[in-house]
Design a protein around this motif. Structure first.
Motif, PDB file in Angstrom:
ATOM      1  N   MET A  98       0.831  -1.201   0.000  1.00 36.44           N
ATOM      2  CA  MET A  98       0.000   0.000   0.000  1.00 36.44           C
ATOM      3  C   MET A  98       0.868   1.254   0.000  1.00 36.44           C
ATOM      4  SD  MET A  98      -2.956  -1.254   2.709  1.00 36.44           S
ATOM      5  CE  MET A  98      -3.688   0.363   2.874  1.00 36.44           C
ATOM      6  N   ALA A  99       1.955   1.239   0.774  1.00 41.68           N
ATOM      7  CA  ALA A  99       2.854   2.397   0.834  1.00 41.68           C
ATOM      8  C   ALA A  99       3.535   2.628  -0.514  1.00 41.68           C
ATOM      9  CB  ALA A  99       3.890   2.188   1.927  1.00 41.68           C
ATOM     10  N   ILE A 100       3.937   1.543  -1.181  1.00 44.27           N
ATOM     11  CA  ILE A 100       4.600   1.664  -2.484  1.00 44.27           C
ATOM     12  C   ILE A 100       3.634   2.235  -3.511  1.00 44.27           C
ATOM     13  CG2 ILE A 100       5.681   0.376  -4.375  1.00 44.27           C
ATOM     14  CD1 ILE A 100       6.620  -1.666  -2.236  1.00 44.27           C
ATOM     15  N   ALA A 101       2.379   1.767  -3.481  1.00 47.45           N
ATOM     16  CA  ALA A 101       1.379   2.268  -4.421  1.00 47.45           C
ATOM     17  C   ALA A 101       1.130   3.751  -4.203  1.00 47.45           C
ATOM     18  CB  ALA A 101       0.080   1.480  -4.270  1.00 47.45           C
ATOM     19  N   ARG A 102       1.079   4.179  -2.936  1.00 45.10           N
ATOM     20  CA  ARG A 102       0.859   5.599  -2.646  1.00 45.10           C
ATOM     21  C   ARG A 102       2.028   6.451  -3.106  1.00 45.10           C
ATOM     22  NH1 ARG A 102      -1.371   3.681   2.331  1.00 45.10           N
ATOM     23  NH2 ARG A 102       0.654   3.976   3.334  1.00 45.10           N
ATOM     24  N   ALA A 103       3.250   5.957  -2.858  1.00 47.73           N
ATOM     25  CA  ALA A 103       4.452   6.751  -3.147  1.00 47.73           C
ATOM     26  C   ALA A 103       4.818   6.734  -4.625  1.00 47.73           C
ATOM     27  CB  ALA A 103       5.623   6.235  -2.317  1.00 47.73           C
ATOM     28  N   ARG A 149      11.874   3.979  -3.496  1.00 47.64           N
ATOM     29  CA  ARG A 149      12.706   4.868  -2.699  1.00 47.64           C
ATOM     30  C   ARG A 149      11.857   5.743  -1.779  1.00 47.64           C
ATOM     31  NH1 ARG A 149      13.900   9.978  -3.280  1.00 47.64           N
ATOM     32  NH2 ARG A 149      13.022  10.051  -5.383  1.00 47.64           N
ATOM     33  N   ARG A 150      10.820   6.367  -2.357  1.00 46.61           N
ATOM     34  CA  ARG A 150       9.966   7.241  -1.538  1.00 46.61           C
ATOM     35  C   ARG A 150       9.170   6.435  -0.505  1.00 46.61           C
ATOM     36  NH1 ARG A 150       9.286   9.873  -6.595  1.00 46.61           N
ATOM     37  NH2 ARG A 150       7.313   8.776  -6.986  1.00 46.61           N
ATOM     38  N   ALA A 186       9.235   6.815   3.595  1.00 53.45           N
ATOM     39  CA  ALA A 186       8.012   7.018   4.378  1.00 53.45           C
ATOM     40  C   ALA A 186       7.864   5.962   5.473  1.00 53.45           C
ATOM     41  CB  ALA A 186       6.799   6.993   3.462  1.00 53.45           C
ATOM     42  N   LEU A 187       8.329   4.757   5.201  1.00 51.17           N
ATOM     43  CA  LEU A 187       8.223   3.655   6.161  1.00 51.17           C
ATOM     44  C   LEU A 187       9.410   3.595   7.116  1.00 51.17           C
ATOM     45  CD1 LEU A 187       6.973   0.890   3.697  1.00 51.17           C
ATOM     46  CD2 LEU A 187       5.623   1.997   5.479  1.00 51.17           C
ATOM     47  N   HIS A 188      10.416   4.454   6.874  1.00 51.46           N
ATOM     48  CA  HIS A 188      11.621   4.496   7.708  1.00 51.46           C
ATOM     49  C   HIS A 188      12.358   3.149   7.700  1.00 51.46           C
ATOM     50  CE1 HIS A 188      10.295   8.393   9.131  1.00 51.46           C
ATOM     51  NE2 HIS A 188       9.129   7.857   9.480  1.00 51.46           N
ATOM     52  N   ILE A 189      12.446   2.536   6.522  1.00 47.33           N
ATOM     53  CA  ILE A 189      13.237   1.311   6.364  1.00 47.33           C
ATOM     54  C   ILE A 189      14.134   1.473   5.146  1.00 47.33           C
ATOM     55  CG2 ILE A 189      11.508  -0.182   7.454  1.00 47.33           C
ATOM     56  CD1 ILE A 189      10.639  -1.099   4.717  1.00 47.33           C
ATOM     57  N   ALA A 190      15.125   0.604   5.032  1.00 44.15           N
ATOM     58  CA  ALA A 190      16.053   0.680   3.905  1.00 44.15           C
ATOM     59  C   ALA A 190      15.362   0.202   2.626  1.00 44.15           C
ATOM     60  CB  ALA A 190      17.281  -0.178   4.184  1.00 44.15           C
ATOM     61  N   VAL A 193       7.484   2.931 -10.116  1.00 54.44           N
ATOM     62  CA  VAL A 193       6.711   1.696 -10.253  1.00 54.44           C
ATOM     63  C   VAL A 193       5.240   2.045 -10.438  1.00 54.44           C
ATOM     64  CG1 VAL A 193       8.299   0.266  -8.895  1.00 54.44           C
ATOM     65  CG2 VAL A 193       6.435   1.476  -7.747  1.00 54.44           C
ATOM     66  N   THR A 194       4.518   1.193 -11.144  1.00 54.59           N
ATOM     67  CA  THR A 194       3.068   1.351 -11.312  1.00 54.59           C
ATOM     68  C   THR A 194       2.409   0.005 -11.060  1.00 54.59           C
ATOM     69  OG1 THR A 194       3.273   0.926 -13.684  1.00 54.59           O
ATOM     70  CG2 THR A 194       3.243   3.237 -12.979  1.00 54.59           C
TER      71      THR A 194
END
Length: 273
Positions: A1-6, A10-11, A15-19, A46-47
């Protein structure tokens, strides 16, 4: 979900404070587990794939359901949880006598822990001793202010005085509980320091009940027990001459929680003293 939002690993990682490599590895593991590619990668980011869009829709529902489950568990079927600090069982009993519902569970808990639990929603309200600053959303109401009195055995050589100075007490062993029920043991010690005195610390006790027992056994005196608390007839409260900060008992609550009856009961308790 975070990847889809960002829209990029990298972003999303930031946002998740992980590498980013860790997030990439988690995404690959998820895609391998479900057997489909969720994102199309490109140099610009990414899409979501068609499968990814379908997965995201259901994942959002699942996460919302999980958050509702957590909230429901914390509410325990509408039963509020009331934290009660050591030494305040009598105050809690008076509060409960004002309620018309039995949907309340009490949990022994120090004031500092109450504040944290109320702020994160795990606890709806609490009875404790005046804390310092409070997080936004946590309400505070003064229930009663108790002047500090010395609790001594009646046979103690200082027990016959009408009032005692801190200099009278400085050489005697001071018994304090290990819990935060002392409501700022530091303040007691600071009262001595302001008079340029060095109090003699006696044995510590696990809680208020044990403090009273130790005073009864002649192990020393106490300042943390509220006058009005039921104590054995062999003990006596003696006023202090100097200005020692009082013991403030407070009601704490989550302003977002449905605890209006508890708040009203606390107000009645505060008005009645």
């Amino acid at each position: 979900m975070a990847i889809a939002r960002a829209g990029s690993l990298r972003r999303a990682a930031a946002a998740l404070h992980i590498a980013q490599p860790t997030l990439s590895e988690q995404l690959r593991a998820l895609e391998k587990e479900i057997g489909v590619e969720l994102f199309s990668r490109s140099s610009s980011g990414v899409t979501l794939t068609e499968a990814g869009e379908a997965f995201l829709a259901q994942a959002t529902v699942a996460v919302d359901a999980f958050e509702r489950a957590v909230a429901a568990a914390r509410c325990t079927g509408g039963t509020a949880r009331l934290g009660v600090a050591d030494g305040l069982a009598d105050v809690a009993a008076r509060l409960l006598s004002q309620l018309h519902t039995g949907r309340l569970r009490m949990a022994p808990m120090g004031t500092a822990e109450q504040v944290v639990s109320i702020a994160d929603g795990a606890l709806q309200a609490g009875l404790g001793y005046a804390p310092g600053s409070l997080p936004r959303g946590v309400g505070r109401m003064l229930i009663h202010r108790f002047p500090v009195r010395a609790l001594l055995h009646r046979e103690h050589h200082l027990a016959q005085h009408e009032a005692l100075s801190l200099s009278d007490l400085a050489g005697e062993p001071l018994i304090m509980p290990e819990s935060d029920a002392v409501a700022g043991a530091r303040r007691f010690l600071e009262a001595f320091v302001r008079q340029r005195l060095h109090p003699r610390l006696g044995p510590s006790a696990a809680g208020h009940d044990l403090v009273v027992s130790m005073v009864k056994e002649g192990a020393g005196y106490a300042l943390c027990v509220r006058e009005g608390t039921t104590v054995p007839g062999t003990l006596v409260f003696v006023p202090i001459k100097e200005d020692v900060p009082p013991l403030d008992v407070v009601f704490l609550w989550n302003r977002q929680a449905d605890v209006q009856e508890l708040v009203s009961a606390a107000r009645h308790l505060a008005r009645s003293g």
